[in-house]
Scaffold this active site. Structure first.
Site, PDB file in Angstrom:
ATOM      1  N   ARG A 132       0.815  -1.232   0.000  1.00 34.89           N
ATOM      2  CA  ARG A 132       0.000   0.000   0.000  1.00 34.89           C
ATOM      3  C   ARG A 132       0.845   1.277   0.000  1.00 34.89           C
ATOM      4  NH1 ARG A 132      -3.414  -2.918   3.701  1.00 34.89           N
ATOM      5  NH2 ARG A 132      -5.131  -3.769   2.502  1.00 34.89           N
ATOM      6  N   LYS A 154       3.500  11.397 -11.508  1.00 33.15           N
ATOM      7  CA  LYS A 154       2.602  10.553 -12.302  1.00 33.15           C
ATOM      8  C   LYS A 154       3.295   9.211 -12.516  1.00 33.15           C
ATOM      9  CE  LYS A 154      -0.144  13.867 -14.927  1.00 33.15           C
ATOM     10  NZ  LYS A 154      -0.476  14.383 -16.286  1.00 33.15           N
ATOM     11  N   GLU A 196      10.491  17.619 -25.392  1.00 32.52           N
ATOM     12  CA  GLU A 196       9.797  17.990 -24.147  1.00 32.52           C
ATOM     13  C   GLU A 196      10.418  19.257 -23.544  1.00 32.52           C
ATOM     14  OE1 GLU A 196       7.042  16.636 -23.079  1.00 32.52           O
ATOM     15  OE2 GLU A 196       6.979  14.505 -23.621  1.00 32.52           O
ATOM     16  N   LYS A 238       8.499  22.758 -14.498  1.00 33.11           N
ATOM     17  CA  LYS A 238       7.570  21.676 -14.128  1.00 33.11           C
ATOM     18  C   LYS A 238       7.289  21.694 -12.631  1.00 33.11           C
ATOM     19  CE  LYS A 238       6.049  17.008 -14.707  1.00 33.11           C
ATOM     20  NZ  LYS A 238       6.050  15.783 -15.454  1.00 33.11           N
ATOM     21  N   GLU A 248      -3.643  17.900 -11.473  1.00 33.22           N
ATOM     22  CA  GLU A 248      -4.095  18.325 -12.799  1.00 33.22           C
ATOM     23  C   GLU A 248      -5.564  18.742 -12.811  1.00 33.22           C
ATOM     24  OE1 GLU A 248      -2.125  16.178 -16.029  1.00 33.22           O
ATOM     25  OE2 GLU A 248      -3.927  16.444 -17.214  1.00 33.22           O
ATOM     26  N   ARG A 252      -1.829  22.256 -14.599  1.00 30.38           N
ATOM     27  CA  ARG A 252      -0.895  21.178 -14.964  1.00 30.38           C
ATOM     28  C   ARG A 252      -1.165  20.662 -16.370  1.00 30.38           C
ATOM     29  NH1 ARG A 252       1.580  16.174 -11.372  1.00 30.38           N
ATOM     30  NH2 ARG A 252       2.785  15.295 -13.101  1.00 30.38           N
ATOM     31  N   ASN A 256       0.612  19.169 -21.131  1.00 32.51           N
ATOM     32  CA  ASN A 256       0.181  18.271 -22.208  1.00 32.51           C
ATOM     33  C   ASN A 256       0.163  18.970 -23.558  1.00 32.51           C
ATOM     34  OD1 ASN A 256      -0.193  16.225 -20.306  1.00 32.51           O
ATOM     35  ND2 ASN A 256      -2.242  16.976 -19.823  1.00 32.51           N
ATOM     36  N   HIS A 259       0.143  16.994 -26.718  1.00 31.85           N
ATOM     37  CA  HIS A 259      -0.066  15.591 -26.364  1.00 31.85           C
ATOM     38  C   HIS A 259      -1.399  15.017 -26.849  1.00 31.85           C
ATOM     39  CE1 HIS A 259       3.521  16.261 -24.065  1.00 31.85           C
ATOM     40  NE2 HIS A 259       3.509  15.054 -23.538  1.00 31.85           N
ATOM     41  N   HIS A 263      -0.777  11.631 -28.600  1.00 32.14           N
ATOM     42  CA  HIS A 263      -1.329  10.341 -28.170  1.00 32.14           C
ATOM     43  C   HIS A 263      -2.073   9.650 -29.313  1.00 32.14           C
ATOM     44  CE1 HIS A 263      -1.097  11.723 -23.711  1.00 32.14           C
ATOM     45  NE2 HIS A 263       0.023  11.174 -24.126  1.00 32.14           N
ATOM     46  N   HIS A 277       7.810   8.694 -28.204  1.00 34.07           N
ATOM     47  CA  HIS A 277       6.886   9.642 -27.570  1.00 34.07           C
ATOM     48  C   HIS A 277       7.302  11.100 -27.851  1.00 34.07           C
ATOM     49  CE1 HIS A 277       4.149  11.380 -24.652  1.00 34.07           C
ATOM     50  NE2 HIS A 277       5.169  11.967 -24.040  1.00 34.07           N
TER      51      HIS A 277
HETATM   52  P1  NAD Z   1      12.548   4.618 -22.182  1.00 29.49           P
HETATM   53  O1  NAD Z   1      12.457   4.562 -20.717  1.00 29.49           O
HETATM   54  O2  NAD Z   1      11.983   3.495 -22.949  1.00 29.49           O
HETATM   55  O3  NAD Z   1      14.072   4.817 -22.591  1.00 29.49           O
HETATM   56  C1  NAD Z   1      14.402   4.876 -23.958  1.00 29.49           C
HETATM   57  C2  NAD Z   1      15.502   3.884 -24.331  1.00 29.49           C
HETATM   58  O4  NAD Z   1      16.742   4.414 -23.905  1.00 29.49           O
HETATM   59  C3  NAD Z   1      15.376   2.508 -23.701  1.00 29.49           C
HETATM   60  O5  NAD Z   1      15.719   1.544 -24.658  1.00 29.49           O
HETATM   61  C4  NAD Z   1      16.421   2.521 -22.579  1.00 29.49           C
HETATM   62  O6  NAD Z   1      16.935   1.250 -22.306  1.00 29.49           O
HETATM   63  C5  NAD Z   1      17.463   3.426 -23.154  1.00 29.49           C
HETATM   64  N1  NAD Z   1      18.248   4.197 -22.177  1.00 29.49           N
HETATM   65  C6  NAD Z   1      17.780   4.852 -21.094  1.00 29.49           C
HETATM   66  N2  NAD Z   1      18.765   5.573 -20.536  1.00 29.49           N
HETATM   67  C7  NAD Z   1      19.881   5.318 -21.242  1.00 29.49           C
HETATM   68  C8  NAD Z   1      21.207   5.780 -21.156  1.00 29.49           C
HETATM   69  N3  NAD Z   1      21.579   6.697 -20.257  1.00 29.49           N
HETATM   70  N4  NAD Z   1      22.112   5.302 -22.045  1.00 29.49           N
HETATM   71  C9  NAD Z   1      21.713   4.418 -23.012  1.00 29.49           C
HETATM   72  N5  NAD Z   1      20.476   3.975 -23.168  1.00 29.49           N
HETATM   73  C10 NAD Z   1      19.555   4.432 -22.284  1.00 29.49           C
HETATM   74  O7  NAD Z   1      11.873   5.945 -22.776  1.00 29.49           O
HETATM   75  P2  NAD Z   1      11.677   7.443 -22.273  1.00 29.49           P
HETATM   76  O8  NAD Z   1      11.581   8.249 -23.497  1.00 29.49           O
HETATM   77  O9  NAD Z   1      12.679   7.817 -21.229  1.00 29.49           O
HETATM   78  O10 NAD Z   1      10.271   7.387 -21.554  1.00 29.49           O
HETATM   79  C11 NAD Z   1       9.088   7.133 -22.255  1.00 29.49           C
HETATM   80  C12 NAD Z   1       8.027   6.731 -21.253  1.00 29.49           C
HETATM   81  O11 NAD Z   1       7.830   7.806 -20.352  1.00 29.49           O
HETATM   82  C13 NAD Z   1       6.680   6.422 -21.867  1.00 29.49           C
HETATM   83  O12 NAD Z   1       6.187   5.226 -21.318  1.00 29.49           O
HETATM   84  C14 NAD Z   1       5.811   7.597 -21.433  1.00 29.49           C
HETATM   85  O13 NAD Z   1       4.458   7.226 -21.263  1.00 29.49           O
HETATM   86  C15 NAD Z   1       6.439   7.969 -20.131  1.00 29.49           C
HETATM   87  N6  NAD Z   1       6.219   9.366 -19.710  1.00 29.49           N
HETATM   88  C16 NAD Z   1       5.776   9.584 -18.451  1.00 29.49           C
HETATM   89  C17 NAD Z   1       5.596  10.876 -17.996  1.00 29.49           C
HETATM   90  C18 NAD Z   1       5.173  11.122 -16.564  1.00 29.49           C
HETATM   91  O14 NAD Z   1       4.899  12.274 -16.212  1.00 29.49           O
HETATM   92  N7  NAD Z   1       5.136  10.112 -15.737  1.00 29.49           N
HETATM   93  C19 NAD Z   1       5.888  11.969 -18.842  1.00 29.49           C
HETATM   94  C20 NAD Z   1       6.342  11.709 -20.128  1.00 29.49           C
HETATM   95  C21 NAD Z   1       6.510  10.401 -20.565  1.00 29.49           C
HETATM   96  N1  GLY Z   2       4.005  14.861 -18.377  1.00 29.03           N
HETATM   97  C1  GLY Z   2       2.841  15.588 -17.991  1.00 29.03           C
HETATM   98  C2  GLY Z   2       2.684  15.735 -16.523  1.00 29.03           C
HETATM   99  O1  GLY Z   2       3.522  15.301 -15.765  1.00 29.03           O
HETATM  100  O2  GLY Z   2       1.694  16.269 -16.089  1.00 29.03           O
END
Ligand code: NAD
Ligand code: GLY
Length: 379
Positions: A132, A154, A196, A238, A248, A252, A256, A259, A263, A277
């Site tokens: 939890r 998030k 971003e 941010k 949000e 907030r 997006n 986005h 999406h 993304h």
């Molecule tokens: P990811 O986590 O898949 O990383 C991209 C690739 O880079 C992967 O293959 C990983 O293994 C590799 N990698 C990571 N760090 C590395 C490094 N330092 N050196 C070499 N390789 C490395 O992708 P991302 O773009 O970081 O994240 C995308 C995800 O984030 C999506 O699922 C999206 O929905 C989510 N997201 C969440 C939020 C939020 O607010 N929580 C905001 C934006 C995106």
């Molecule tokens: N990436 C959008 C948010 O964190 O609200």
């Protein structure tokens, strides 16, 4: 909060996400993984940590991190998941949770997310739900995670009905953005994260957008000082928005920008390597400003400036190189209607009166959206 006297590199930047008793620090510098033990020890009530990383990131940074934590007297275990969005499936989450629980965590155990947004969202959601709710720390290693996903709480995973539909708001106890990790990040992933960063300029800071026009290419070529500056400015933007509107309810949603379009593009492309993304966000931001121009809200010159900058750094601004022949504006609009931000049947859009002047609205004629999509499909 992190110990304010903890030893940091001279050029480190420390920001705070001010959420009252849940406030936490973001530290940005080269070499933070090697210092993670001393930085995090004051935050870890139980002196136990479980690090979660994807296999690629683990290959580079897991041993240095577990070594640093162990050296600081933290009992450290680690788990890895395959790289990629598939690790955010319900099945992969279930498997990870069983492996976390097999390590017999206690309420005082901390989960540490080492990696990009996939691992941050997944490990964060594991922390939100195991026993939890466990404490967790973000150590983001992609540019996208350092400027966006690691900050703001998030967390979540994907459903067959869409991305991030299963999740929780669960704030980390700290974010350590080690800029040195970007040295191993593939250039395409760097550019995706850069989209971003551009978002923060376009949504509320025209001076930052100008700075990016001047420095974006050098930043993407690997200039660490410029990366640190851009990460810090993005995180400051941010952090201010999250502190004002954690759940949000209003402001907030500005984060997006691009986005609603993005999406739909990601859903149509199947969430694979074909369209990352950040790339979808770049095309989506260009579309959002084109839509703003179409509605008579934004000077065309501002939309042109955004498109020119995104193109100059190698980001896509249209769908011509991405879409299959069967992509249509109508299909993309149908994806928008299923977005989780839909309320009363209407999609939320972030439009702009110019670069740096974005606003949130549900009052957008869908024929103008469809016309903008047709333009994007041809661009
Ligand atoms: P990811 O986590 O898949 O990383 C991209 C690739 O880079 C992967 O293959 C990983 O293994 C590799 N990698 C990571 N760090 C590395 C490094 N330092 N050196 C070499 N390789 C490395 O992708 P991302 O773009 O970081 O994240 C995308 C995800 O984030 C999506 O699922 C999206 O929905 C989510 N997201 C969440 C939020 C939020 O607010 N929580 C905001 C934006 C995106
Ligand atoms: N990436 C959008 C948010 O964190 O609200």
């Amino acid at each position: 909060m992190m110990d304010a006297t903890a030893p940091l590199p001279a050029d480190a930047r420390r920001l705070t996400v001010d959420l009252g008793q849940r406030r936490y620090d973001i530290v940005i510098a080269d070499g933070l993984i090697a210092r993670a033990g001393t930085l995090l020890r004051p935050l870890l009530a139980g002196r136990r940590a479980i690090v979660i990383a994807d296999e690629t990131v683990a290959g580079y940074y897991l041993d240095p991190l577990t070594g640093a934590l162990t050296e600081a007297g933290i009992d450290t275990a680690s788990l890895t998941v395959p790289p990629g969005e598939a690790s955010k499936s319900l099945a992969a989450f279930g498997d990870l949770m069983e492996r976390v629980l097999a390590l017999a965590p206690e309420r005082s155990t901390t989960l540490v997310a080492l990696g990009g947004g996939v691992v941050g969202d997944l490990a964060g959601f594991a922390a939100a739900t195991a026993l939890r709710g466990l404490a967790f720390v973000q150590i983001p290693t992609t540019l996208l995670a350092q400027v966006d996903s690691a900050v703001g709480g998030k967390t979540g995973i994907n459903s067959r009905y869409g991305k991030n539909l299963i999740g929780a708001f669960h704030q980390p106890r700290a974010v350590l953005a080690d800029i040195a990790t970007l040295a191993t990040l593939p250039p395409r992933q760097m550019r995706a994260g850069y989209a971003e960063i551009v978002k923060y300029g376009v949504l509320g800071d025209p001076g930052f957008f100008d700075w990016l026009v001047d420095h974006g290419a050098a930043l993407l070529a690997g200039d660490g000082a410029l990366c640190a500056e851009a990460v810090a400015r993005s995180c400051a933007a941010k952090a201010a928005i999250v502190a004002a509107d954690e759940r949000e309810a209003g402001r907030r949603a500005l984060l997006n920008l691009g986005h609603t379009f993005a999406h739909a593009f990601e859903a149509e492309s199947g969430y694979g390597d074909r369209l990352l993304h950040g790339e979808a966000v770049a095309i989506g931001m260009a579309a959002a400003l084109r839509l703003s121009v179409r509605l008579g809200l934004c000077p065309a010159a501002d939309a042109d400036r955004l498109t020119a900058h995104l193109s100059a750094v190698g980001l896509p601004t249209g769908l011509a190189g991405v879409a299959d022949d069967d992509w249509t504006a109508e299909r993309l609009v149908a994806h928008m209607a299923r977005d989780k931000k839909v309320a009363d049947g209407r999609a939320t859009f972030i439009l702009a009166r110019g670069i740096g002047h974005a606003f949130v609205t549900r009052d957008v004629p869908m024929d103008a959206v469809a016309a903008t999509l047709r333009e994007a499909l041809a661009a």
